[in-house]
Write a protein that holds these residues in place. Structure first.
Motif, PDB file in Angstrom:
ATOM      1  N   ARG A  49       0.827  -1.202   0.023  1.00 49.25           N
ATOM      2  CA  ARG A  49       0.112   0.116  -0.098  1.00 49.25           C
ATOM      3  C   ARG A  49       0.833   1.479  -0.049  1.00 49.25           C
ATOM      4  NH1 ARG A  49      -5.193  -1.308   3.916  1.00 49.25           N
ATOM      5  NH2 ARG A  49      -5.979  -2.935   2.741  1.00 49.25           N
ATOM      6  N   LEU A  50       1.835   1.230   0.958  1.00 49.16           N
ATOM      7  CA  LEU A  50       2.846   2.567   1.000  1.00 49.16           C
ATOM      8  C   LEU A  50       3.430   2.681  -0.411  1.00 49.16           C
ATOM      9  CD1 LEU A  50       3.820   4.810   2.413  1.00 49.16           C
ATOM     10  CD2 LEU A  50       5.635   3.368   3.482  1.00 49.16           C
ATOM     11  N   ASP A  51       4.081   1.551  -0.830  1.00 48.77           N
ATOM     12  CA  ASP A  51       4.747   1.493  -2.333  1.00 48.77           C
ATOM     13  C   ASP A  51       3.725   2.221  -3.366  1.00 48.77           C
ATOM     14  OD1 ASP A  51       7.088   0.632  -1.174  1.00 48.77           O
ATOM     15  OD2 ASP A  51       6.594  -1.295  -1.994  1.00 48.77           O
ATOM     16  N   VAL A  71       2.404   4.301   9.804  1.00 45.28           N
ATOM     17  CA  VAL A  71       3.044   3.395  10.659  1.00 45.28           C
ATOM     18  C   VAL A  71       4.407   2.930   9.997  1.00 45.28           C
ATOM     19  CG1 VAL A  71       3.164   1.204  11.812  1.00 45.28           C
ATOM     20  CG2 VAL A  71       1.468   3.003  12.489  1.00 45.28           C
ATOM     21  N   ALA A  72       3.934   2.617   8.540  1.00 46.72           N
ATOM     22  CA  ALA A  72       5.066   2.152   7.602  1.00 46.72           C
ATOM     23  C   ALA A  72       6.062   3.108   7.105  1.00 46.72           C
ATOM     24  CB  ALA A  72       4.193   1.527   6.422  1.00 46.72           C
ATOM     25  N   ARG A  86       6.465  10.756   7.751  1.00 44.05           N
ATOM     26  CA  ARG A  86       5.225  10.604   8.581  1.00 44.05           C
ATOM     27  C   ARG A  86       4.633  12.141   8.972  1.00 44.05           C
ATOM     28  NH1 ARG A  86       7.225   6.663  13.360  1.00 44.05           N
ATOM     29  NH2 ARG A  86       6.719   5.180  11.969  1.00 44.05           N
ATOM     30  N   LYS A  87       5.722  13.078   9.455  1.00 44.79           N
ATOM     31  CA  LYS A  87       5.267  14.274   9.709  1.00 44.79           C
ATOM     32  C   LYS A  87       4.583  15.019   8.931  1.00 44.79           C
ATOM     33  CE  LYS A  87       8.524  17.914  11.661  1.00 44.79           C
ATOM     34  NZ  LYS A  87       9.851  18.099  11.752  1.00 44.79           N
ATOM     35  N   LEU A  88       5.019  15.022   7.796  1.00 41.93           N
ATOM     36  CA  LEU A  88       4.192  15.572   6.418  1.00 41.93           C
ATOM     37  C   LEU A  88       2.793  15.281   6.457  1.00 41.93           C
ATOM     38  CD1 LEU A  88       5.981  17.142   4.207  1.00 41.93           C
ATOM     39  CD2 LEU A  88       5.334  15.227   2.738  1.00 41.93           C
ATOM     40  N   TRP A  89       2.485  14.062   6.552  1.00 41.44           N
ATOM     41  CA  TRP A  89       1.016  13.440   6.328  1.00 41.44           C
ATOM     42  C   TRP A  89       0.459  13.928   7.575  1.00 41.44           C
ATOM     43  CZ3 TRP A  89      -0.389  13.165   1.800  1.00 41.44           C
ATOM     44  CH2 TRP A  89       0.367  12.558   0.700  1.00 41.44           C
ATOM     45  N   LEU A  90       0.780  13.720   8.832  1.00 38.15           N
ATOM     46  CA  LEU A  90       0.164  14.040   9.944  1.00 38.15           C
ATOM     47  C   LEU A  90      -0.192  15.409   9.969  1.00 38.15           C
ATOM     48  CD1 LEU A  90       2.209  12.143  12.886  1.00 38.15           C
ATOM     49  CD2 LEU A  90      -0.348  11.687  12.231  1.00 38.15           C
ATOM     50  N   ARG A  91       0.597  16.301   9.666  1.00 39.61           N
ATOM     51  CA  ARG A  91       0.455  17.766   9.689  1.00 39.61           C
ATOM     52  C   ARG A  91      -0.600  18.197   8.626  1.00 39.61           C
ATOM     53  NH1 ARG A  91       5.580  21.086  11.497  1.00 39.61           N
ATOM     54  NH2 ARG A  91       5.866  20.048  13.352  1.00 39.61           N
ATOM     55  N   GLU A 143       3.009   4.242  21.502  1.00 32.80           N
ATOM     56  CA  GLU A 143       3.437   4.959  20.382  1.00 32.80           C
ATOM     57  C   GLU A 143       2.919   6.393  20.136  1.00 32.80           C
ATOM     58  OE1 GLU A 143       2.745   2.450  16.755  1.00 32.80           O
ATOM     59  OE2 GLU A 143       4.787   1.493  17.307  1.00 32.80           O
ATOM     60  N   LYS A 144       1.909   6.562  20.808  1.00 32.94           N
ATOM     61  CA  LYS A 144       1.015   7.679  20.641  1.00 32.94           C
ATOM     62  C   LYS A 144       1.931   9.245  20.882  1.00 32.94           C
ATOM     63  CE  LYS A 144      -3.592   5.750  21.533  1.00 32.94           C
ATOM     64  NZ  LYS A 144      -4.656   5.265  22.476  1.00 32.94           N
ATOM     65  N   GLN A 145       2.433   8.981  22.032  1.00 33.45           N
ATOM     66  CA  GLN A 145       3.492  10.131  22.298  1.00 33.45           C
ATOM     67  C   GLN A 145       4.258  10.634  21.080  1.00 33.45           C
ATOM     68  OE1 GLN A 145       2.619  12.032  24.790  1.00 33.45           O
ATOM     69  NE2 GLN A 145       4.063  13.572  24.249  1.00 33.45           N
ATOM     70  N   GLN A 146       5.102   9.649  20.836  1.00 36.11           N
ATOM     71  CA  GLN A 146       6.234   9.694  19.724  1.00 36.11           C
ATOM     72  C   GLN A 146       5.538  10.563  18.161  1.00 36.11           C
ATOM     73  OE1 GLN A 146       7.362   5.926  18.444  1.00 36.11           O
ATOM     74  NE2 GLN A 146       8.091   6.680  16.403  1.00 36.11           N
ATOM     75  N   TYR A 147       4.159   9.969  18.143  1.00 39.08           N
ATOM     76  CA  TYR A 147       3.377  10.509  16.968  1.00 39.08           C
ATOM     77  C   TYR A 147       2.957  12.087  17.180  1.00 39.08           C
ATOM     78  CZ  TYR A 147       3.445   6.552  14.170  1.00 39.08           C
ATOM     79  OH  TYR A 147       3.928   5.230  13.463  1.00 39.08           O
ATOM     80  N   LEU A 148       2.443  12.216  18.438  1.00 38.32           N
ATOM     81  CA  LEU A 148       1.926  13.653  18.847  1.00 38.32           C
ATOM     82  C   LEU A 148       3.058  14.667  18.581  1.00 38.32           C
ATOM     83  CD1 LEU A 148      -0.103  13.006  21.927  1.00 38.32           C
ATOM     84  CD2 LEU A 148      -0.930  14.090  20.197  1.00 38.32           C
TER      85      LEU A 148
END
Lengths: 437, 437
Positions: B23-25, B52-53, B59-64, B82-87
């Motif tokens: 999916r990511l590819d 996650v992948a 990751r930062k780009l898409w979260l923002r 894992e939540k803290q790390q993503y926050l």
């Protein structure tokens, strides 16, 4: 109830318990603003019920309050001979819109759409467009959220959101701000497909175009909530083993309800008669070992229950577009595994039950080990088969061109009951040969 | 698939068949604009799977890219550790909003709302308000459809639609244009209740307030389509005789699925074991008249099917708010009539079948008239009882504090099977006394 004021909430609570005449009397007790809100919030069926009970003068007032798509829905609910009379109460420009909408099937995009959308020309500047929309805003537009850009032939060339116009430099042309690659739907598209498209693209409104590409109206997201509920209700009724009702339960007449229920019940009954034939086929075995008859309901209901779970999962996944017909092979492998596992679980419980009862009450005679083995083996077979059959039935029904939701729990159970009996007695013939049979 | 461009539609079609890594590819093959649209259109579960992948930078780009409510949903899907790390990847002001949202239950108004709504002060003029909104429009607001009027303590005092501001004289104050009698919901209200309120009042958005009356966010109508679908899916799964899955069918692990299915299947199986006891109780009668055993599946399934129809109708009517607990007496009378009528219809078909088979094949021996009478009378009794029991079970379950949708077709069938056997054999004991028994 006659000498007090009533609030809209009180009326909503009492609504279902009132007759048509009482509804109109109570409705007239609302103050003007509540009455407007209340009327607009009613289903088109309830609106029609109220309007029919009114005299022409009052009727006209309420009909003219409705947007053209809602007026069309209301009039569709009336008897054919009465429609013309009601149409004539509407002001001529709206009447033309209503008549155009009534030409569409109620569950097609054209039947859902509102012809009152915000229009722009591509050559306008952002500032002109905002002023132009400001003028249109005083008319009754369905939504200001998007404005649609039309060429002189009314062909849809782009869409621009209000927010984009608002934050664009005021001398920029609409054609430079608008999106030209937009999603639109044909006026004949089914409402379920329209709902899916709106959800997929996360849109607030979708433009509806005729075969020549001319824009005819918009379908808005608030129409889609009703569609989603309506489609779910239809599916749920079918899953309960009946035809879907056309109106809310309490407003469906007894004869209409009996018709919807009796037809499927009779079909299932005739199908289930095969169990009497199957049982008849094994009458000899039952005579020799009556103990076999005791487990018949347990065995066949386990097949029906596991089949109903599998069918329900697949039907809902299909309705949500998560599973397509081409996925059948992946699903059969998955359900084969699930069915075997579930069968083993039930077999273990069944085995424990028989051995426990035998130890406590000596219920099943000297050959209880063979009986227990027959029941356990049959359970594995029946549950696996029920699961596979239940998961595949929706595919078969869709392939045949029907709604997969017709693969109801009762339908699956009926189908699996006969085969469950055959599996059970075949296992018995092998396991009990030389002992009980 | 690696050296070509991919369109969003192609990826959507292939999505279910792909593993997380694939999916990511494939996602990386989309051009930037399609990728943005595609990502925003995914469920929070699928978004989490992609993110996650990824490596941290991507990751930062898409979260923002996500609005705070969607970011909160995504992070809720991750493992607790894992939540803290993503926050920490989210920019600080948004992070504060996300953390505030994560404090709410996912299915409460607070968990659904967006904190980004258009705000106005009551003393502004319409012209000032429009200019002020124009500035806010460049931020990411959830909707511009309504603007909310707040006092200095952030308490909600009114609402004004964009259209109203737009068509008001430009020097009129917001406080004179706004509606002060507005509907708002507490932040703890359940999502199903919120959806019902939005549908009832035909609104595009509802303000959410905390216990002090301070406005915290808005819930918009597009969230409600997901809610309506999600609630219908839950009900449908329960109606199929299992616990509702938490994720789409194809994305549910085998072990999670077996757990959801096996628990109810085992409960139903244990309940259905009572049929073996009931049959055991009548073992003597079956030995004397094996012909009685032949009709057992037919009789009990008829009770189950009619009960399933009745239960399904009532459960859906309850979910749509058409029927309340206090209506039970009206429903019992209605269903008593329906059950009797349906029972008579099936009895007539059953009678015809037995007499026909007897004429053609002499299947049922010399006492076929008594056998036919036993079956027909039992059918009337079992179908009437199944209908009443099926229609009342949802009320009993709701009274006990559970979801009425648990009164699934398999549950009703299991409940009715035992009583169906008792009815059948009791009728047989009376009708066949002195002849077969």
């Amino acid at each position: 109830m006659n000498d007090e004021r009533l609030t809209a909430d009180e009326l909503r609570d009492a609504w279902l318990a009132l007759s048509s005449a009482e509804r109109l009397d109570a409705f007239r007790l609302l103050d003007t603003e509540s009455a407007n809100d209340f009327f607009l919030g009613l289903s088109s069926l309830d609106q029609a019920g109220l309007v029919v009970a009114m005299a022409n003068g009052e009727r006209k007032l309420w009909l003219r309050l409705l947007a053209p798509d809602d007026a069309a829905d209301l009039i569709q609910r009336l008897a054919n001979g009465e429609k013309q009379q009601y149409l004539e109460l509407i002001d001529p420009p709206t009447r033309a819109e209503v008549i155009a909408l009534m030409a569409y099937a109620e569950d097609a995009a054209g039947g859902l759409m509102s012809p009152r959308f915000a229009r722009l020309r591509p050559e306008m500047t952002a500032a002109e467009a905002i002023r132009y929309l400001q003028r249109q805003a005083s008319e009754k537009l369905e939504t200001l959220y998007y404005a649609y850009v039309l060429d002189p032939d009314q062909r849809l060339v782009g869409v621009v959101s209000f927010r984009e116009l608002f934050s664009a430099p005021s001398d920029k042309r609409v054609s430079e701000v608008m999106h030209a690659d937009l999603v639109s739907v044909p006026d004949t598209m089914d409402q379920e497909a329209v709902a899916r498209l709106i959800a997929k693209h996360d849109l607030h409104a979708l433009p509806v175009v005729d075969p020549e590409g001319r824009m005819k109206g918009i379908v808005t997201i608030d129409d889609m909530i009703d569609v989603a509920e309506q489609e779910a209700t239809e599916d749920i009724h079918k899953l309960g083993g009946m035809e879907a009702l056309d109106a809310p339960y309490m407003q469906t007449s007894m004869s209409a309800m009996i018709k919807k229920r009796a037809s499927w019940l009779a079909v299932l009954f005739v199908g289930e008669m095969l169990t009497a034939s199957a049982m008849g086929h094994y009458e000899h075995e039952i005579e020799k070992a009556v103990v076999l008859a005791l487990f018949v309901p347990l065995i066949i209901s386990s097949g029906g229950n596991s089949g109903s779970q599998a069918a329900t999962l697949i039907i809902r996944a299909m309705a949500l577009g998560e599973v397509a017909v081409r996925d059948w092979w992946r699903i059969i492998r998955r359900e084969l595994g699930a069915g075997l596992l579930l069968g083993l679980i039930l077999a273990a419980i069944g085995l424990a039950r028989i051995l426990l009862w035998q130890a406590l009450f000596h219920t099943y005679g000297a050959r209880y080990v063979e009986v227990a083995a027959t029941v356990a083996l049959s359970l594995v077979g029946v549950v696996t088969w029920g699961t596979i059959a239940g998961s595949m039935l929706p595919f078969v029904i869709r392939r045949a061109g029907f709604d997969p939701a017709s693969a109801s729990a009762p339908f699956v159970a009926t189908m699996v009951d006969v085969s469950g009996l055959v599996i059970y007695f075949s296992v018995a013939q092998v396991v009990l040969r030389g002992s009980l049979l």
